[in-house]
Design a protein around this motif. Structure first.
Motif, PDB file in Angstrom:
ATOM      1  N   THR A  24      16.565   1.013 -53.761  1.00 37.67           N
ATOM      2  CA  THR A  24      17.655   1.065 -54.730  1.00 37.67           C
ATOM      3  C   THR A  24      18.041   2.521 -54.958  1.00 37.67           C
ATOM      4  OG1 THR A  24      16.731  -0.900 -55.797  1.00 37.67           O
ATOM      5  CG2 THR A  24      18.442   0.282 -56.986  1.00 37.67           C
ATOM      6  N   LEU A  25      19.329   2.812 -54.785  1.00 37.19           N
ATOM      7  CA  LEU A  25      19.862   4.168 -54.861  1.00 37.19           C
ATOM      8  C   LEU A  25      20.713   4.301 -56.120  1.00 37.19           C
ATOM      9  CD1 LEU A  25      21.007   4.104 -51.157  1.00 37.19           C
ATOM     10  CD2 LEU A  25      18.954   5.257 -51.995  1.00 37.19           C
ATOM     11  N   PHE A  26      20.482   5.368 -56.867  1.00 36.80           N
ATOM     12  CA  PHE A  26      21.180   5.592 -58.127  1.00 36.80           C
ATOM     13  C   PHE A  26      22.075   6.829 -57.993  1.00 36.80           C
ATOM     14  CE2 PHE A  26      17.455   3.154 -59.020  1.00 36.80           C
ATOM     15  CZ  PHE A  26      17.781   2.322 -60.081  1.00 36.80           C
ATOM     16  N   TYR A  27      23.379   6.625 -58.115  1.00 35.20           N
ATOM     17  CA  TYR A  27      24.363   7.699 -57.989  1.00 35.20           C
ATOM     18  C   TYR A  27      25.026   7.960 -59.339  1.00 35.20           C
ATOM     19  CZ  TYR A  27      24.067   6.913 -52.923  1.00 35.20           C
ATOM     20  OH  TYR A  27      23.634   6.784 -51.631  1.00 35.20           O
ATOM     21  N   ASP A  28      25.323   9.239 -59.604  1.00 38.77           N
ATOM     22  CA  ASP A  28      26.053   9.555 -60.836  1.00 38.77           C
ATOM     23  C   ASP A  28      27.544   9.325 -60.614  1.00 38.77           C
ATOM     24  OD1 ASP A  28      26.996  11.780 -59.404  1.00 38.77           O
ATOM     25  OD2 ASP A  28      25.577  13.163 -60.350  1.00 38.77           O
ATOM     26  N   ALA A  29      28.338   9.576 -61.663  1.00 32.90           N
ATOM     27  CA  ALA A  29      29.774   9.294 -61.593  1.00 32.90           C
ATOM     28  C   ALA A  29      30.484  10.156 -60.559  1.00 32.90           C
ATOM     29  CB  ALA A  29      30.410   9.494 -62.967  1.00 32.90           C
ATOM     30  N   ALA A  30      29.899  11.302 -60.216  1.00 37.58           N
ATOM     31  CA  ALA A  30      30.494  12.179 -59.207  1.00 37.58           C
ATOM     32  C   ALA A  30      30.168  11.714 -57.789  1.00 37.58           C
ATOM     33  CB  ALA A  30      30.022  13.609 -59.408  1.00 37.58           C
ATOM     34  N   GLY A  31      29.375  10.659 -57.659  1.00 33.41           N
ATOM     35  CA  GLY A  31      29.029  10.149 -56.338  1.00 33.41           C
ATOM     36  C   GLY A  31      27.863  10.852 -55.697  1.00 33.41           C
ATOM     37  N   LEU A  91      23.749  11.299 -55.157  1.00 32.03           N
ATOM     38  CA  LEU A  91      22.492  10.584 -55.263  1.00 32.03           C
ATOM     39  C   LEU A  91      21.557  11.320 -56.225  1.00 32.03           C
ATOM     40  CD1 LEU A  91      20.662   8.271 -54.262  1.00 32.03           C
ATOM     41  CD2 LEU A  91      19.867   9.814 -52.457  1.00 32.03           C
ATOM     42  N   ARG A  92      21.104  10.622 -57.250  1.00 37.38           N
ATOM     43  CA  ARG A  92      20.223  11.229 -58.233  1.00 37.38           C
ATOM     44  C   ARG A  92      18.799  10.698 -58.152  1.00 37.38           C
ATOM     45  NH1 ARG A  92      23.210  13.146 -62.652  1.00 37.38           N
ATOM     46  NH2 ARG A  92      21.197  13.672 -63.584  1.00 37.38           N
ATOM     47  N   LEU A  93      18.648   9.422 -57.844  1.00 35.54           N
ATOM     48  CA  LEU A  93      17.322   8.808 -57.810  1.00 35.54           C
ATOM     49  C   LEU A  93      17.253   7.791 -56.680  1.00 35.54           C
ATOM     50  CD1 LEU A  93      17.015   8.056 -61.639  1.00 35.54           C
ATOM     51  CD2 LEU A  93      15.663   9.765 -60.425  1.00 35.54           C
ATOM     52  N   ARG A  94      16.063   7.607 -56.161  1.00 31.13           N
ATOM     53  CA  ARG A  94      15.814   6.594 -55.135  1.00 31.13           C
ATOM     54  C   ARG A  94      14.531   5.861 -55.517  1.00 31.13           C
ATOM     55  NH1 ARG A  94      16.769   6.695 -49.345  1.00 31.13           N
ATOM     56  NH2 ARG A  94      17.399   8.861 -49.590  1.00 31.13           N
ATOM     57  N   HIS A  95      14.590   4.558 -55.506  1.00 33.79           N
ATOM     58  CA  HIS A  95      13.389   3.770 -55.799  1.00 33.79           C
ATOM     59  C   HIS A  95      13.108   2.860 -54.624  1.00 33.79           C
ATOM     60  CE1 HIS A  95      10.411   1.739 -58.380  1.00 33.79           C
ATOM     61  NE2 HIS A  95      10.755   0.662 -57.700  1.00 33.79           N
ATOM     62  N   VAL A  96      11.900   2.972 -54.081  1.00 34.05           N
ATOM     63  CA  VAL A  96      11.479   2.125 -52.975  1.00 34.05           C
ATOM     64  C   VAL A  96      10.528   1.075 -53.529  1.00 34.05           C
ATOM     65  CG1 VAL A  96      10.375   2.038 -50.724  1.00 34.05           C
ATOM     66  CG2 VAL A  96      11.664   4.065 -51.402  1.00 34.05           C
ATOM     67  N   GLY A  97      10.842  -0.188 -53.327  1.00 37.44           N
ATOM     68  CA  GLY A  97      10.007  -1.255 -53.839  1.00 37.44           C
ATOM     69  C   GLY A  97      10.682  -1.999 -54.975  1.00 37.44           C
ATOM     70  N   GLU A  98       9.921  -2.897 -55.542  1.00 42.44           N
ATOM     71  CA  GLU A  98      10.432  -3.813 -56.554  1.00 42.44           C
ATOM     72  C   GLU A  98      10.775  -3.092 -57.853  1.00 42.44           C
ATOM     73  OE1 GLU A  98       8.744  -7.829 -58.813  1.00 42.44           O
ATOM     74  OE2 GLU A  98       7.825  -7.105 -56.957  1.00 42.44           O
ATOM     75  N   LEU A  99      11.881  -3.467 -58.459  1.00 48.48           N
ATOM     76  CA  LEU A  99      12.289  -2.968 -59.772  1.00 48.48           C
ATOM     77  C   LEU A  99      12.176  -4.085 -60.800  1.00 48.48           C
ATOM     78  CD1 LEU A  99      15.531  -0.903 -59.033  1.00 48.48           C
ATOM     79  CD2 LEU A  99      13.512  -0.022 -60.193  1.00 48.48           C
ATOM     80  N   SER A 100      11.823  -3.708 -62.021  1.00 48.01           N
ATOM     81  CA  SER A 100      11.932  -4.614 -63.153  1.00 48.01           C
ATOM     82  C   SER A 100      13.164  -4.206 -63.953  1.00 48.01           C
ATOM     83  CB  SER A 100      10.690  -4.524 -64.043  1.00 48.01           C
ATOM     84  OG  SER A 100      10.592  -3.230 -64.628  1.00 48.01           O
TER      85      SER A 100
END
Length: 279
Positions: A246-253, A255-264
């Motif tokens: 799961t890749l988390f991007y800010d409003a400017a596009g 990439l700020r965070l990357r999570h590998v594996g299951e999320l709650s």
């Protein structure tokens, strides 16, 4: 296995068939360094800080998880047993460190040799973890943009991923055969509903639209922005080595965070909150 220097600065690392988040690997390196120092004291000085060190580690681990659960108590209230599912990576590091240090101080309060050896082991582990973390951050690719690739809606229409730039964006790379992907879908569906200010995009990797429709229908999942990427372009463009990612991007596009594996739902909330701060 060969990795280039740049590839080592990513948030994930493949070791044969195993995909590890780099932050977990760095924590293990720090713990290994601490135990190596403890073993040296046991062998060369006749002092064994190992048992105390492991108690510190256990208490710190539990405290870090407990503070995370308390921070998101509203999400765990309906299913308290889900707090034991640590696969979501939900921890509060500073709480873990404080609890571990307090435990070490308590265990070694009556023994100066144990205090010295335990302090040396703790400092060695902390220095290795912190140094490796800072090095990894310094080497990480800067300001990775949303990949400029096209994905397909389930009705066959083509959409450019970077067209979602302009507001915070969460891209989930998944597959129907992936167990953790299936487990996290209800949590991500709930997160999509409770965070309307964030765009959630679910990009299936390597499967057909028919297979995805059957999966969503069979599991009664009502999720918006589901796409298929038969050629796995998104996974290649973002160097995602395993699913779910799961890749988390800010409003400017960016990439700020990357999570590998299951999320709650709780860990998704935590990471979404991180999109509001400075890069």
């Amino acid at each position: 296995m060969h990795l280039s220097f740049k590839e080592r600065s990513l948030d994930i690392l493949r070791l044969g068939p195993v995909v590890l988040p780099v932050h977990a690997l760095l924590a293990l390196l720090g713990l290994g360094a601490a135990n190596a120092v403890a073993a040296w004291y046991r062998r060369c000085r006749g002092i064994d800080p190992g048992p105390a060190l492991w108690r510190m580690t256990l208490v710190g681990f539990v405290a870090g998880r407990l503070f995370f659960v308390l921070r998101h108590h509203d999400l765990f209230a309906d299913s308290p047993w889900s707090a034991l599912n640590i696969r979501d990576g939900g921890f509060v590091p500073w709480a873990g460190w404080l609890a571990a240090l307090a435990t070490g101080a308590l265990l070694a309060r009556n023994s100066a040799p144990l205090r010295r050896s335990l302090l040396a082991a703790t400092l060695a582990g902390g220095a290795v973890w912190l140094g490796a973390t800072l090095l990894n951050q310094a080497l990480a690719p800067a300001r990775e943009p949303i990949p400029a690739i096209a994905v397909q809606r389930l009705d066959g229409a083509t959409v450019a991923l970077d067209s979602f730039k302009g507001r915070p964006l969460v891209i989930n790379l998944w597959a129907t055969w992936c167990g953790p992907c299936r487990r996290e879908m209800p949590a991500l569906m709930a997160a999509q509903r409770t965070h309307p200010q964030v765009t959630f995009v679910f990009v299936n990797q390597g499967e057909s639209a028919q297979a995805v429709r059957e999966f969503l229908s069979g599991h009664q999942l009502d999720i918006a922005n589901v796409f298929v990427d038969p050629a796995r372009q998104a996974g290649t463009a973002t160097r995602s080595l395993g699913y779910p990612t799961t890749l988390f991007y800010d409003a400017a596009g960016t990439l700020r965070l990357r999570h590998v594996g299951e999320l709650s739902q709780a860990s998704a909330r935590e990471k979404i909150a991180g999109l509001d701060g400075p890069p």
